[in-house]
Design a protein around this motif. Sequence first.
Motif, short mmCIF file in Angstrom:
data_model
loop_
_atom_site.label_atom_id
_atom_site.label_comp_id
_atom_site.label_asym_id
_atom_site.label_seq_id
_atom_site.Cartn_x
_atom_site.Cartn_y
_atom_site.Cartn_z
N SER A 262 0.81 -1.21 0.00
CA SER A 262 0.00 0.00 0.00
C SER A 262 0.85 1.27 0.00
CB SER A 262 -0.93 0.00 1.22
OG SER A 262 -1.70 1.18 1.26
N GLY A 263 1.88 1.33 0.85
CA GLY A 263 2.72 2.53 0.93
C GLY A 263 3.44 2.84 -0.37
N PRO A 264 4.20 1.86 -0.93
CA PRO A 264 4.88 2.13 -2.20
C PRO A 264 3.94 2.51 -3.34
CG PRO A 264 5.81 0.18 -1.16
CD PRO A 264 4.62 0.57 -0.35
N VAL A 265 2.79 1.83 -3.43
CA VAL A 265 1.84 2.15 -4.50
C VAL A 265 1.30 3.56 -4.33
CG1 VAL A 265 -0.40 1.55 -5.52
CG2 VAL A 265 1.19 -0.26 -4.90
N PHE A 266 1.07 3.96 -3.07
CA PHE A 266 0.60 5.33 -2.81
C PHE A 266 1.60 6.35 -3.34
CE2 PHE A 266 0.75 9.07 0.00
CZ PHE A 266 -0.55 9.55 -0.14
N TRP A 267 2.88 6.14 -3.06
CA TRP A 267 3.89 7.10 -3.51
C TRP A 267 4.10 7.05 -5.02
CZ3 TRP A 267 4.89 11.07 -0.81
CH2 TRP A 267 4.82 11.02 0.59
N ILE A 268 4.04 5.86 -5.61
CA ILE A 268 4.15 5.74 -7.07
C ILE A 268 3.02 6.51 -7.74
CG2 ILE A 268 3.93 4.13 -9.01
CD1 ILE A 268 5.42 2.07 -7.26
N SER A 269 1.81 6.36 -7.21
CA SER A 269 0.65 7.05 -7.77
C SER A 269 0.83 8.56 -7.68
CB SER A 269 -0.61 6.61 -7.02
OG SER A 269 -1.72 7.38 -7.43
N ASN A 270 1.27 9.04 -6.52
CA ASN A 270 1.41 10.49 -6.35
C ASN A 270 2.58 11.06 -7.15
OD1 ASN A 270 -0.51 11.72 -4.12
ND2 ASN A 270 -0.05 9.63 -3.51
N ILE A 271 3.64 10.28 -7.33
CA ILE A 271 4.75 10.73 -8.17
C ILE A 271 4.29 10.86 -9.62
CG2 ILE A 271 6.98 10.04 -9.14
CD1 ILE A 271 7.64 8.87 -6.35
N SER A 272 3.48 9.90 -10.09
CA SER A 272 2.97 9.99 -11.46
C SER A 272 2.09 11.23 -11.62
CB SER A 272 2.19 8.72 -11.82
OG SER A 272 0.98 8.63 -11.08
#
Length: 296
Positions: free
Chosen positions: A163-173
């Motif tokens: 959940s944490g990594p996906v959250f940051w990947i989404s926000n970076i995109s």
Amino acid sequence: MTPFDLILRLIYFFIVSSMFQIGLNLGVKEILDPFRKPGVLVNSLLLNLFAIPLAGVGLAILLGLDGVALFGFLIMACSPGASYGPKIIEFAGGDVGHSIGVMFLLCMIAIISAPLTVFLLVPGTGSIDIWPVIQTLAVIQVIPLFFGMFLKAKRPHLAERASGPVFWISNISALVVVVLAFGLKFFSESESSLAGIIGIRGILAIVLLVFISLAAGYYLGGSAEGTKKSMAVSTSIRNAGVAFLIGVGSFEDGKGVLSVIILYIFFQTLITGLLAGWWGWKNFKENGMAETGISS
């Protein structure tokens, strides 16, 4: 591939990854949580689906918005269910469980409600075919959302770690979309200031609608302080992914509309973030006083 094509693909990636991240945190308990407070749930749906879009139309008329400023502003007003709402609500000390459930409902409803509301309320959209937008939203929101929920149900520890990594990947995109969209707008046209993109009246409309949404959500959020905070934040921050997709897929000047949407995201995040910070600091101060036996 043109820069605009790249932006569109990144928007798709942002929506897919953000919905997948929501699914990783969604279980039956979170989905059912808002239904335990039916009055607050009804208020939330009425505010997000009807009151805020109509308030946006009223402000647009009052302030005389037109062109891309009008389109981008009203698209955001018509797009409920921002994926990062629970993070802000957690920081504010609000009811996170309630906010996740409401966000799930709004994201599902927004697949149809957002394009339809834009079609009905935004001038000049009568000739736009909204069904391709609805079909695209259904595919890129529902599939990753339910895949994330499936992973949480079958592999909860894996879902928690992801959940944490996906959250940051989404926000970076999303950040990359912001940078590229602004860069494309600035370098392709000479009028590159904030006033040149949306105008002072457009910025005023955004700020006013965010504050109206916060006040209405808090006032109609029931009696519990945590739920009131949840309602205030979830009502005031609009769904960037849905707005991006409608903006680039439905209007001739997609770059201009994207810039307005990005400005809206900036102001809604700034205002709600500052308010959440104040609420969080207030909670910390009160809890610290209670723990040490200090009374004000």
